[in-house]
Scaffold this motif. Structure first.
Motif, short mmCIF file in Angstrom:
data_model
loop_
_atom_site.label_atom_id
_atom_site.label_comp_id
_atom_site.label_asym_id
_atom_site.label_seq_id
_atom_site.Cartn_x
_atom_site.Cartn_y
_atom_site.Cartn_z
N PHE A 210 -11.78 8.17 -26.42
CA PHE A 210 -12.36 8.25 -27.77
C PHE A 210 -11.98 9.58 -28.42
O PHE A 210 -11.57 9.64 -29.57
N ASP A 213 -8.65 9.77 -29.83
CA ASP A 213 -8.42 8.75 -30.87
C ASP A 213 -7.68 7.54 -30.33
O ASP A 213 -7.04 6.80 -31.08
N PHE A 215 -8.75 4.50 -29.40
CA PHE A 215 -9.97 3.71 -29.42
C PHE A 215 -9.84 2.40 -28.65
O PHE A 215 -10.81 1.93 -28.06
N GLU A 241 -20.63 2.54 -30.16
CA GLU A 241 -20.25 3.60 -31.10
C GLU A 241 -18.74 3.65 -31.31
O GLU A 241 -18.28 4.04 -32.39
N THR A 242 -17.97 3.24 -30.29
CA THR A 242 -16.52 3.16 -30.49
C THR A 242 -16.18 2.05 -31.46
O THR A 242 -15.33 2.22 -32.35
N GLN A 244 -18.12 0.93 -33.82
CA GLN A 244 -18.55 1.40 -35.14
C GLN A 244 -17.52 2.35 -35.73
O GLN A 244 -17.26 2.32 -36.95
N LYS A 245 -16.95 3.18 -34.89
CA LYS A 245 -15.93 4.12 -35.37
C LYS A 245 -14.72 3.36 -35.91
O LYS A 245 -14.18 3.72 -36.97
N GLU A 292 -23.43 5.80 -36.62
CA GLU A 292 -22.24 5.04 -37.00
C GLU A 292 -21.05 5.96 -37.18
O GLU A 292 -21.09 6.95 -37.89
N GLY A 293 -19.95 5.59 -36.52
CA GLY A 293 -18.73 6.38 -36.64
C GLY A 293 -18.79 7.71 -35.94
O GLY A 293 -17.91 8.54 -36.09
N GLY A 294 -19.85 7.95 -35.16
CA GLY A 294 -19.98 9.24 -34.50
C GLY A 294 -19.28 9.24 -33.16
O GLY A 294 -18.46 8.39 -32.84
N VAL A 295 -19.60 10.22 -32.34
CA VAL A 295 -19.00 10.34 -31.01
C VAL A 295 -19.96 9.77 -29.99
O VAL A 295 -21.16 10.03 -30.06
#
Length: 305
Positions: A210, A213, A215, A241-242, A244-245, A292-295
């Motif tokens: 992650f 990058d 993903f 969360e991945t 969502q990213k 959302e979109g976080g780590v």
């Protein structure tokens, strides 16, 4: 060293009974006089490669310390009057580097030898027990956010008992905290080599991928881990969360494309962009909130066992 390597390569090829004409062509390309082949004292290829490896191997911890030392030299004007990257700058840098590594490399080599000698006479059972003790010290360093010290502890534990998957997994976690993501991936894979059912290693892999990058590989890692341990909160959270990213990235790409269409006079694209700010976009009112979109979460208290 390059000349010695070329000579040893040529000697090796001669030992494989290569035709003299071809051997002469290769000698010319390597700029080696074929007369050296009569020298029975030429080192073997293995010996030369070992010497090259020894020359090029640099302790990553020591290298990191030198980077900090270089910054200190800059702040004290050591490079004043030179431009970074210039010949004069590099000459000064190389002198400082030589002095630094001459001073500290020897000390570290002695410390490592003493460390090995310290446990040399232990039985394997005693080494295993000592490894667990040192691993526990590493876990405490993790709790105290002393990640370099933790890394050293896990490395020592691995040397004492290289067949314990947990040591590799814990060192992978220490690498994550130090943002050494490639090393974390390597240690996670090593943990899985020792124990393919070690689900927690997939959490390390997912997190490291992650951060790089990558993903798709992160999702694959989390999903594989969940096949082994479907109840893992860490794996579930990382996977969610991945995903969502990825969704966030796709929405951003779509928005950028709509902007291009709008400014190029594409009416359809303009309508799509307007929809994003009108009723059509209200369903995403929560975008950007929460995680959302976080780590993916990486909990120090739960990362090492």
């Amino acid at each position: 060293m390059d000349e010695q390597l070329n000579e040893s390569v040529l000697a090796y090829l001669q030992s494989q009974q290569l035709e003299n004409t071809l051997l002469g062509d290769i000698a010319g390309a390597l700029q080696v006089d074929t007369s050296v082949l009569s020298n029975s004292t030429l080192p073997s290829l293995n010996d030369v490669f070992a010497a090259v490896h020894e020359e090029e191997t640099v302790d990553p911890v020591l290298e990191k310390k030198f980077k900090a030392y270089e910054s200190l030299l800059k702040s004290r004007g050591y490079f004043q009057g030179t431009e970074e990257g210039s010949q004069e700058y590099n000459d000064r840098l190389n002198k400082a580097r030589d002095r630094f590594f001459q001073k500290f490399s020897g000390k570290q080599a002695v410390q490592k030898k003493e460390e090995v000698d310290q446990y040399a006479n232990l039985t394997q059972e005693e080494k295993n027990a000592k490894a667990d003790e040192i691993k526990a010290q590493g876990n405490q360093h993790i709790q105290n956010q002393e990640y370099e010290q933790a890394l050293k502890c896990y490395t020592t534990a691995i040397k004492l008992n290289p067949q314990n998957h947990i040591y590799y997994g814990n060192r992978a976690a220490a690498h994550v905290y130090l943002q050494n993501y490639e090393q974390s991936i390597a240690d996670s894979n090593e943990a899985l080599r020792v124990n393919p059912q070690y689900a927690r290693a997939y959490s390390r892999l997912g997190y490291a991928y992650f951060q790089l990058d990558e993903f798709d590989k992160a999702i694959e890692s989390y999903e594989t881990g969940l096949e082994i341990d479907p109840s893992s909160r860490e794996l579930k959270t990382g996977l969610d969360e991945t995903k969502q990213k990825i969704e966030l990235i796709n929405r951003q790409k779509a928005a950028q494309e709509n902007m291009k269409n709008l400014f190029s006079g594409n009416a359809q694209g303009g309508a799509a962009l307007a929809g994003m700010f009108g009723g059509a976009g209200q369903g995403n009112s929560g975008a950007g909130q929460g995680s959302e979109g976080g780590v993916p979460a990486f909990d120090p208290s739960a990362s090492c066992i």
